[in-house]
Design an enzyme around this catalytic site. Structure first.
Site, short mmCIF file in Angstrom:
data_model
loop_
_atom_site.label_atom_id
_atom_site.label_comp_id
_atom_site.label_asym_id
_atom_site.label_seq_id
_atom_site.Cartn_x
_atom_site.Cartn_y
_atom_site.Cartn_z
N ASN A 98 0.44 42.48 14.77
CA ASN A 98 -0.30 42.40 16.03
C ASN A 98 -1.68 41.77 15.88
O ASN A 98 -2.41 41.67 16.85
CB ASN A 98 -0.42 43.79 16.67
CG ASN A 98 -1.45 44.66 15.97
OD1 ASN A 98 -1.51 44.71 14.75
ND2 ASN A 98 -2.25 45.36 16.76
N TYR A 99 -2.06 41.37 14.67
CA TYR A 99 -3.33 40.67 14.51
C TYR A 99 -3.20 39.28 15.12
O TYR A 99 -2.47 38.42 14.61
CB TYR A 99 -3.70 40.55 13.03
CG TYR A 99 -4.14 41.82 12.35
CD1 TYR A 99 -4.26 43.03 13.04
CD2 TYR A 99 -4.42 41.84 10.99
CE1 TYR A 99 -4.66 44.18 12.41
CE2 TYR A 99 -4.83 43.00 10.35
CZ TYR A 99 -4.94 44.16 11.06
OH TYR A 99 -5.34 45.32 10.41
N SER A 100 -3.90 39.08 16.23
CA SER A 100 -3.87 37.80 16.95
C SER A 100 -2.44 37.37 17.27
O SER A 100 -2.08 36.20 17.15
CB SER A 100 -4.59 36.71 16.15
OG SER A 100 -5.95 37.05 15.95
#
Length: 344
Positions: free
Chosen positions: A61-63
């Protein structure tokens, strides 16, 4: 670089690891963390490997997956030289199966992460949050199958409470499924809640701590001082609400001592703050992040030396806070402390 066993496993990890949350940054949170492109990411990976930092941590879910994609490009051609850690369970969209740790979500999530990272296996997969809706048996049996399929090597958790970890470990032991060996936790001089419950659990059950945000969500960079406003350019202006809260009196108490010890040692404030963490029980690796080469090289300077016992005691005193019930009696009353000195 010092290498340590990751919890009760045979895997050795560097005392410092690199967090790739700054890679490909987008959105209201990650764009303020950093927007490192592929070329700069390769340079940061080069510097890490030269220093012996071979563990790189990210999350799906990082970026919205961009961090994994940039990291995958940055390590291309040298996969065997690195350890890859990623996380999943937090939402990736609004769909009914876009969040959690169901068999559907984990299998699809691992397959997608492998493609973004450009690899056929993940060294460490950590669940980013506890899923109270999916049976623990479903979660762990799925992780077991992924390990047997060779798609992941080790498993861990992040942001779990103590009872959630213990329930999972009990189920894993019952069925012979992989046990969690890592616990990625928030821990810093201005955030020592980890010590009250999760640290004793980690010591007892063999979970190595992988520390995120060792500088207290950017508060221990050496730029914040008593009676001074947050400086221009600090990401705290935009991101403070996303991270763990810190009371001003605690922050300034810690910063005052960090400043003094930095002057005594000739080190920077971040180096002192990270070095304190490296000497704490159960800590396997401290995850450092950097938006540029200068920040990375400064953080790497936290290793290769050690605070004195007297300096550690001063930092301990400046950052100590009364633990919540039922922990505080063990800190404050001799009768309790004699029963369980590990909690003192």
């Amino acid at each position: 670089m010092d290498y340590r066993y990751l919890g009760n496993s045979g895997l050795k990890v560097p005392a410092l690891s690199f967090g790739a949350g700054t890679f490909g940054g987008s959105g209201p949170l990650f764009s303020h963390w950093g927007t490192t492109d592929i070329a700069e990411a390769r340079r940061l990976v080069d510097i890490c490997l030269e220093a012996g930092v071979n563990l790189f941590d990210t999350a799906d879910n990082y970026s919205e997956g961009a961090s994994e994609e940039v990291l995958g490009e940055a390590i291309k051609g040298r996969r065997d030289a690195v350890l890859l850690s990623t996380k999943m369970s937090l939402p990736l969209g609004d769909g009914p199966n876009e969040a959690g740790s169901s068999r559907f979500r984990l299998i699809r999530g691992v397959e997608a992460a492998l493609k973004r990272l450009g690899t056929d296996y993940i060294d460490l997969l950590q669940l980013h949050a506890f899923d109270a809706f999916t049976p623990v048996e479903e979660v762990l049996s799925t992780l077991d199958q992924l390990v047997r399929d060779g798609k992941i090597r080790y498993v861990g958790v992040s942001n779990f409470s103590g009872w959630q970890i213990m329930k999972s470990l009990a189920v894993a032991e019952k069925y012979g499924w992989p046990r969690y060996v890592a616990n990625q936790v928030y821990y810093s001089l201005v955030g020592r809640d980890y010590e009250w419950d999760l640290m004793p659990l980690g010591a007892d059950q063999g979970l190595g701590a992988m520390v995120w945000s060792p500088l207290g969500w950017g508060r221990l960079t050496g730029k914040i001082r008593r009676n001074n406003p947050i400086p221009e350019g600090s990401r705290l202006h935009e991101t403070a609400s996303f991270g763990p809260p810190v009371e001003d009196d605690l922050l300034y108490s810690v910063v005052d001592v960090l400043d003094a010890i930095a002057e005594e040692t000739g080190k920077t404030v971040p180096q002192v703050a990270i070095n304190w963490l490296l000497q704490r029980p159960t800590v396997a690796s401290v995850i450092i992040g950097a938006r540029n080469e200068a920040q990375l090289r400064d953080n790497l300077g936290a290793t290769g030396w050690a605070l004195t016992g007297e300096q550690i005691a001063r930092l301990d005193a400046s950052s100590a806070r009364t633990a919540p019930y039922p922990h505080f009696p063990y800190q404050r009353q001799d009768a309790f402390a004699q029963l369980n000195p590990a909690l003192v």
